[in-house]
Enzyme design. Structure first.
Site, PDB file in Angstrom:
ATOM      1  N   HIS A  83       2.146   4.898   8.913  1.00 38.45           N
ATOM      2  CA  HIS A  83       0.702   4.940   8.676  1.00 38.45           C
ATOM      3  C   HIS A  83       0.106   3.566   8.865  1.00 38.45           C
ATOM      4  O   HIS A  83       0.757   2.546   8.622  1.00 38.45           O
ATOM      5  CB  HIS A  83       0.382   5.475   7.277  1.00 38.45           C
ATOM      6  CG  HIS A  83       1.019   4.700   6.158  1.00 38.45           C
ATOM      7  ND1 HIS A  83       2.322   4.882   5.789  1.00 38.45           N
ATOM      8  CD2 HIS A  83       0.534   3.743   5.327  1.00 38.45           C
ATOM      9  CE1 HIS A  83       2.619   4.079   4.778  1.00 38.45           C
ATOM     10  NE2 HIS A  83       1.550   3.364   4.482  1.00 38.45           N
ATOM     11  N   HIS A  91      -3.095   1.196   7.655  1.00 39.20           N
ATOM     12  CA  HIS A  91      -4.239   0.982   6.778  1.00 39.20           C
ATOM     13  C   HIS A  91      -5.364   0.384   7.610  1.00 39.20           C
ATOM     14  O   HIS A  91      -5.134  -0.547   8.387  1.00 39.20           O
ATOM     15  CB  HIS A  91      -3.905  -0.021   5.668  1.00 39.20           C
ATOM     16  CG  HIS A  91      -2.803   0.404   4.752  1.00 39.20           C
ATOM     17  ND1 HIS A  91      -3.047   0.895   3.493  1.00 39.20           N
ATOM     18  CD2 HIS A  91      -1.454   0.402   4.904  1.00 39.20           C
ATOM     19  CE1 HIS A  91      -1.891   1.170   2.900  1.00 39.20           C
ATOM     20  NE2 HIS A  91      -0.904   0.880   3.735  1.00 39.20           N
TER      21      HIS A  91
HETATM   22  P1  AMP Z   1       2.040   1.789   1.809  1.00 40.01           P
HETATM   23  O1  AMP Z   1       2.246   0.894   0.640  1.00 40.01           O
HETATM   24  O2  AMP Z   1       1.788   1.009   3.079  1.00 40.01           O
HETATM   25  O3  AMP Z   1       3.162   2.793   1.970  1.00 40.01           O
HETATM   26  O4  AMP Z   1       0.695   2.552   1.544  1.00 40.01           O
HETATM   27  C1  AMP Z   1       0.606   3.878   1.111  1.00 40.01           C
HETATM   28  C2  AMP Z   1      -0.854   4.120   0.798  1.00 40.01           C
HETATM   29  O5  AMP Z   1      -1.051   5.507   0.648  1.00 40.01           O
HETATM   30  C3  AMP Z   1      -1.330   3.448  -0.487  1.00 40.01           C
HETATM   31  O6  AMP Z   1      -2.421   2.584  -0.180  1.00 40.01           O
HETATM   32  C4  AMP Z   1      -1.739   4.623  -1.369  1.00 40.01           C
HETATM   33  O7  AMP Z   1      -2.874   4.334  -2.170  1.00 40.01           O
HETATM   34  C5  AMP Z   1      -2.016   5.695  -0.346  1.00 40.01           C
HETATM   35  N1  AMP Z   1      -1.853   7.047  -0.854  1.00 40.01           N
HETATM   36  C6  AMP Z   1      -0.785   7.562  -1.490  1.00 40.01           C
HETATM   37  N2  AMP Z   1      -0.981   8.855  -1.787  1.00 40.01           N
HETATM   38  C7  AMP Z   1      -2.213   9.173  -1.321  1.00 40.01           C
HETATM   39  C8  AMP Z   1      -3.001  10.367  -1.314  1.00 40.01           C
HETATM   40  N3  AMP Z   1      -2.561  11.509  -1.860  1.00 40.01           N
HETATM   41  N4  AMP Z   1      -4.226  10.319  -0.748  1.00 40.01           N
HETATM   42  C9  AMP Z   1      -4.684   9.183  -0.203  1.00 40.01           C
HETATM   43  N5  AMP Z   1      -3.979   8.019  -0.148  1.00 40.01           N
HETATM   44  C10 AMP Z   1      -2.762   8.015  -0.704  1.00 40.01           C
END
Ligand code: AMP
Ligand code: ZN
Length: 114
Positions: free
Chosen positions: A100, A102
């Site tokens: 993913h 950001h």
């Molecule tokens: P990472 O630390 O790069 O794996 O980022 C994962 C991101 O996914 C974090 O910023 C979380 O806040 C976001 N996240 C996790 N679960 C959800 C969800 N159900 N809906 C939206 N964002 C999410």
């Protein structure tokens, strides 16, 4: 993957606030935003990280980058500037093992990142 939270979002089993969707990519609002605009872009096919995308799947990455560009234009993030971050692995702080990006915008973003 059946136990992947982002695959569940793609399947509609977990709700999300979608801001862009096409055949290849979904973009939704991060549930825990760290900037005034904080979006998460995911390829609809499950890859754990960039280094897990096989060469024959690069069309998905091309479509993914196109979707990022479309999203930042549609969300009016171009003039103010934005940052795209892809965390991978332990030191990066990656929590969700589904590739993913950001998209962060709406405030000054420090460099280098912490
Ligand atoms: P990472 O630390 O790069 O794996 O980022 C994962 C991101 O996914 C974090 O910023 C979380 O806040 C976001 N996240 C996790 N679960 C959800 C969800 N159900 N809906 C939206 N964002 C999410
Ligand atoms: Zn997944």
């Amino acid at each position: 993957m059946s136990d992947c939270i982002f695959c569940k979002i793609i399947a509609g089993q977990i709700p999300s606030t979608k801001v862009y969707e096409d055949e290849w990519t979904l973009v939704f609002k991060d549930i825990n935003p760290v900037a005034p605009t904080h979006l998460v872009a995911i390829p609809k096919e499950h890859f754990a990280a960039i280094h897990d995308v096989p060469a024959h799947k690069m069309e998905a990455m091309q479509k993914f980058l196109e979707a990022l560009g479309t999203t930042v234009r549609e969300q009016n993030l171009v003039s103010g500037g934005y940052r795209v971050v892809i965390n991978s692995g332990e030191h990066s702080g990656q929590l969700v093992p589904h590739l993913h990006a950001h998209i962060l915008a709406g405030r000054d973003l420090s460099w280098p990142p912490g």
